[in-house]
Every structure is written in structure tokens, then in C-alpha cells.
Scaffold this motif. Structure first.
Motif, short mmCIF file in Angstrom:
data_model
loop_
_atom_site.label_atom_id
_atom_site.label_comp_id
_atom_site.label_asym_id
_atom_site.label_seq_id
_atom_site.Cartn_x
_atom_site.Cartn_y
_atom_site.Cartn_z
N PHE A 49 0.83 -1.19 0.00
CA PHE A 49 0.00 0.00 0.00
C PHE A 49 0.88 1.26 0.00
O PHE A 49 2.01 1.24 0.46
N THR A 50 0.33 2.34 -0.53
CA THR A 50 0.95 3.65 -0.43
C THR A 50 0.29 4.37 0.73
O THR A 50 -0.95 4.41 0.81
N VAL A 51 1.08 4.93 1.63
CA VAL A 51 0.52 5.52 2.85
C VAL A 51 0.97 6.97 3.00
O VAL A 51 2.16 7.28 2.89
N THR A 52 0.00 7.84 3.23
CA THR A 52 0.27 9.20 3.71
C THR A 52 -0.06 9.20 5.19
O THR A 52 -1.21 8.96 5.58
N ALA A 53 0.93 9.43 6.02
CA ALA A 53 0.81 9.26 7.47
C ALA A 53 0.75 10.62 8.15
O ALA A 53 1.64 11.46 7.98
N VAL A 54 -0.30 10.83 8.95
CA VAL A 54 -0.54 12.11 9.60
C VAL A 54 -0.50 11.93 11.12
O VAL A 54 -1.11 11.00 11.66
N ASP A 55 0.20 12.84 11.79
CA ASP A 55 0.18 12.86 13.25
C ASP A 55 0.52 14.27 13.70
O ASP A 55 1.23 14.99 13.00
N GLU A 56 0.01 14.64 14.88
CA GLU A 56 0.32 15.98 15.39
C GLU A 56 1.65 16.04 16.12
O GLU A 56 2.12 17.12 16.46
N SER A 57 2.27 14.87 16.35
CA SER A 57 3.51 14.82 17.12
C SER A 57 4.73 14.65 16.21
O SER A 57 4.90 13.60 15.58
N PRO A 58 5.60 15.64 16.14
CA PRO A 58 6.82 15.47 15.33
C PRO A 58 7.71 14.36 15.88
O PRO A 58 8.41 13.70 15.10
N GLU A 59 7.68 14.15 17.21
CA GLU A 59 8.48 13.07 17.79
C GLU A 59 8.02 11.70 17.27
O GLU A 59 8.82 10.81 17.02
#
Length: 228
Positions: free
Chosen positions: A64-74
Motif C-alpha cells: 500500500f501507499t501511505v500518507t501518514a498524519v500525526d500531530e507529534s513530530p516526535e
């Protein structure tokens, strides 16, 4: 920290109380298999709240191709092989759509109803007309079968210690994760949703249940209203 959220233990702690080093240790479990069975091969997935890539990486391995989103840069610094975007989910405006939008980790149970509405609106505006949204719900006994514990395959003892009402149908949940060499805790606010309440929340965002993917109703495949 977000109101009502906190975490303790080694390493960085995110605004919702998640410990980065803890999630690096936890395995993906059955989630990648459930997801892969529910969507087309090679689909482009928008993963909302990806964390350290615990599920992202197995999905990439499955093609799969994934665009991964999170509010934490860590958290995002641990993700490999995926396009990453640092943003609160409810604020995300990519101006593009995806075959699959995924909202896992019980995020749909956000204690703040306005945050939940924002999460589901983000799902709806980023899913392709013929695409789907995969949502992970809490189990029906999540807030009542406490305290409880299980041993994770990674050797971690996971304990849900308490789920105490704090008003407006919201509970404060306290969890503990114990490894031989380290212990983490997380306290967070969660709103239990009946199946009817969950489906009403989907409808408010213009989504509808296509089918429940697991017998316990935890994993759900939703689509845009009018496209079933």
C-alpha cells in the motif's frame, strides 16, 4: 498536554499522553490484516493518527501507499517509507482524496464531541467518492470490564486500571504498560458510544456504515452517504 490527558514514563510524551518509546515497542497485532482484507490491493491510504508507524510499516510491506498524519513530530520521526504530514487531524486540509482514510486507535471516541466531529469531517472530505473510511471503535465492554489486564506479544503487560466518569458522558481512563525494564502510564478522556450513537456521528459527517469488519464491531468500513 490536552485537558484531561497525561502520561508518565521514559522518553517523549505527546499532548494526548502517548509515550513515543512505548509505541515503538508495541506490535501491530491483527490490524494490518483486517485493513488489507477490507480495501483494494495497492490502495493509497491516508492514515490519521499514525504515531510511530506501528501499522504504517506493515501496510507499506503489503504494497500500500501511505500518507501518514500525526500531530507529534516526535512520533513522525520514527515513520519510514511513507509521506508524512505533521498536523492535528481535525485541522487537516490536503485538497486531495484517497482510496482509503483510516482513523484507528479509538480516536472516534474523543472526549470532546467537537473534536470527534472534526475528526470525522476530515475523514469525509479526504475520502474519494468510491473510497472508504476504516474506523476502529472501542469494544462494548471497554469502560465496564475494569480493571483488566492482558500480556501483549511484545512481553508488555497492558492494564486498564480505571474508567471514571467526569461528566457529560465522558470517562477518564487510566492505562498502564509494564515491560521488564520500563513502565508507562497514560490517562485520557474517552466518550463511550453505542452503535446507534456511533452511526449518528457518522451520518452527521456525511458517512454511513458499509459493514462491520469484525464480529465484535470494533473495526468498521464506512463510505460516503449515497455510495453504498
Amino acid at each position: 498536554m490536552r485537558e484531561g490527558h497525561q502520561g508518565t514514563g521514559p522518553g517523549a510524551i505527546t499532548p494526548d499522553g502517548c509515550a513515543v518509546e512505548l509505541y515503538e515497542r508495541l506490535p501491530a497485532g491483527t490490524e494490518p490484516d483486517i485493513i488489507a482484507a477490507a480495501v483494494p490491493a495497492g490502495a493509497h491510504i491516508l492514515e490519521l493518527g499514525c504515531g510511530v508507524g506501528r501499522v504504517t510499516h506493515p501496510l507499506l510491506e503489503r504494497g500500500f501507499t501511505v500518507t501518514a498524519v500525526d500531530e507529534s513530530p516526535e512520533m513522525l520521526r520514527r515513520v519510514r517509507g511513507a509521506r508524512t504530514i505533521c498536523s492535528p487531524i481535525e485541522d487537516l486540509e490536503l485538497g486531495e482524496t484517497f482510496d482509503v482514510v483510516m482513523l484507528a486507535s479509538f480516536l472516534v471516541h474523543a472526549g470532546d464531541a467537537e473534536v470527534r466531529r472534526g475528526l470525522l469531517r476530515t475523514c469525509a472530505r479526504h475520502v474519494a467518492r468510491d473510497g472508504c473510511v476504516l474506523i476502529q471503535r472501542e469494544g462494548g465492554d471497554y469502560h465496564i470490564n475494569v480493571p483488566r489486564e492482558r500480556v501483549d506479544p511484545a512481553g508488555c503487560t497492558v492494564r486498564i486500571l480505571s474508567a471514571e466518569p467526569v461528566g457529560d458522558g465522558v470517562n477518564s481512563v487510566r492505562a498502564e504498560y509494564v515491560f521488564p525494564d520500563a513502565t508507562w502510564t497514560q490517562t485520557f478522556r474517552s466518550r463511550p458510544l453505542t452503535t446507534e450513537q456511533f452511526e449518528e456521528a457518522l451520518a452527521e459527517a456525511g458517512l454511513t456504515v458499509d459493514r462491520y469488519l469484525t464480529e465484535d464491531g470494533v473495526w468498521v468500513r464506512a463510505v460516503r452517504e449515497g455510495t453504498r
